[in-house]
Scaffold this motif. Structure first.
Motif, PDB file in Angstrom:
ATOM      1  N   ALA A 146       0.833  -1.218   0.000  1.00 29.29           N
ATOM      2  CA  ALA A 146       0.000   0.000   0.000  1.00 29.29           C
ATOM      3  C   ALA A 146       0.862   1.261   0.000  1.00 29.29           C
ATOM      4  CB  ALA A 146      -0.934  -0.004   1.207  1.00 29.29           C
ATOM      5  N   LEU A 147       1.949   1.248   0.744  1.00 29.31           N
ATOM      6  CA  LEU A 147       2.844   2.398   0.787  1.00 29.31           C
ATOM      7  C   LEU A 147       3.503   2.619  -0.576  1.00 29.31           C
ATOM      8  CD1 LEU A 147       4.113   4.605   2.518  1.00 29.31           C
ATOM      9  CD2 LEU A 147       5.898   2.973   3.149  1.00 29.31           C
ATOM     10  N   ILE A 148       3.932   1.546  -1.214  1.00 27.45           N
ATOM     11  CA  ILE A 148       4.549   1.649  -2.544  1.00 27.45           C
ATOM     12  C   ILE A 148       3.538   2.174  -3.554  1.00 27.45           C
ATOM     13  CG2 ILE A 148       5.573   0.347  -4.447  1.00 27.45           C
ATOM     14  CD1 ILE A 148       6.800  -1.519  -2.280  1.00 27.45           C
ATOM     15  N   GLU A 149       2.322   1.642  -3.540  1.00 25.67           N
ATOM     16  CA  GLU A 149       1.281   2.099  -4.467  1.00 25.67           C
ATOM     17  C   GLU A 149       0.976   3.582  -4.254  1.00 25.67           C
ATOM     18  OE1 GLU A 149      -0.193   0.559  -7.042  1.00 25.67           O
ATOM     19  OE2 GLU A 149       1.033  -1.223  -6.689  1.00 25.67           O
ATOM     20  N   GLY A 150       0.917   4.003  -2.999  1.00 28.54           N
ATOM     21  CA  GLY A 150       0.683   5.409  -2.702  1.00 28.54           C
ATOM     22  C   GLY A 150       1.819   6.289  -3.209  1.00 28.54           C
ATOM     23  N   ALA A 151       3.054   5.799  -3.055  1.00 29.31           N
ATOM     24  CA  ALA A 151       4.205   6.543  -3.555  1.00 29.31           C
ATOM     25  C   ALA A 151       4.142   6.674  -5.074  1.00 29.31           C
ATOM     26  CB  ALA A 151       5.502   5.852  -3.132  1.00 29.31           C
ATOM     27  N   ILE A 152       3.800   5.610  -5.750  1.00 25.20           N
ATOM     28  CA  ILE A 152       3.695   5.632  -7.217  1.00 25.20           C
ATOM     29  C   ILE A 152       2.636   6.646  -7.652  1.00 25.20           C
ATOM     30  CG2 ILE A 152       2.973   4.280  -9.236  1.00 25.20           C
ATOM     31  CD1 ILE A 152       4.409   1.865  -7.869  1.00 25.20           C
ATOM     32  N   ASP A 153       1.505   6.658  -6.975  1.00 29.65           N
ATOM     33  CA  ASP A 153       0.447   7.623  -7.304  1.00 29.65           C
ATOM     34  C   ASP A 153       0.923   9.062  -7.090  1.00 29.65           C
ATOM     35  OD1 ASP A 153      -1.245   5.528  -7.928  1.00 29.65           O
ATOM     36  OD2 ASP A 153      -2.377   5.640  -6.052  1.00 29.65           O
TER      37      ASP A 153
END
Length: 72
Positions: A6-13
């Protein structure tokens, strides 16, 4: 802090929004146009590939990578 999916996905966004906004400003082009181009770019493909770790790299370098892709 644990590096979760979830943290990685948020960073990508967040990175995507930053890159698109900066590119649109620098190129004096609509954000929507640059978003479309970014989502189809090799830079975005690398950003989404969690194995590359591009989401962890320098934002200015990632922006430069995308801007080079836009050059004819």
């Amino acid at each position: 802090m644990e590096l979760t999916e979830a943290l990685i996905e948020g960073a990508i966004d967040s990175i995507t929004g930053f890159i698109v906004a900066k590119a649109a400003t620098q190129l004096h082009r609509p954000v929507v146009e640059l978003m479309d181009r970014f989502l189809l770019s090799n830079t975005y493909k690398l950003l989404c590939n969690k194995d590359t770790g591009l989401y962890w790299d320098s934002l200015p370098e990632t922006l430069d990578m995308f801007m080079r892709e836009l050059q004819p």
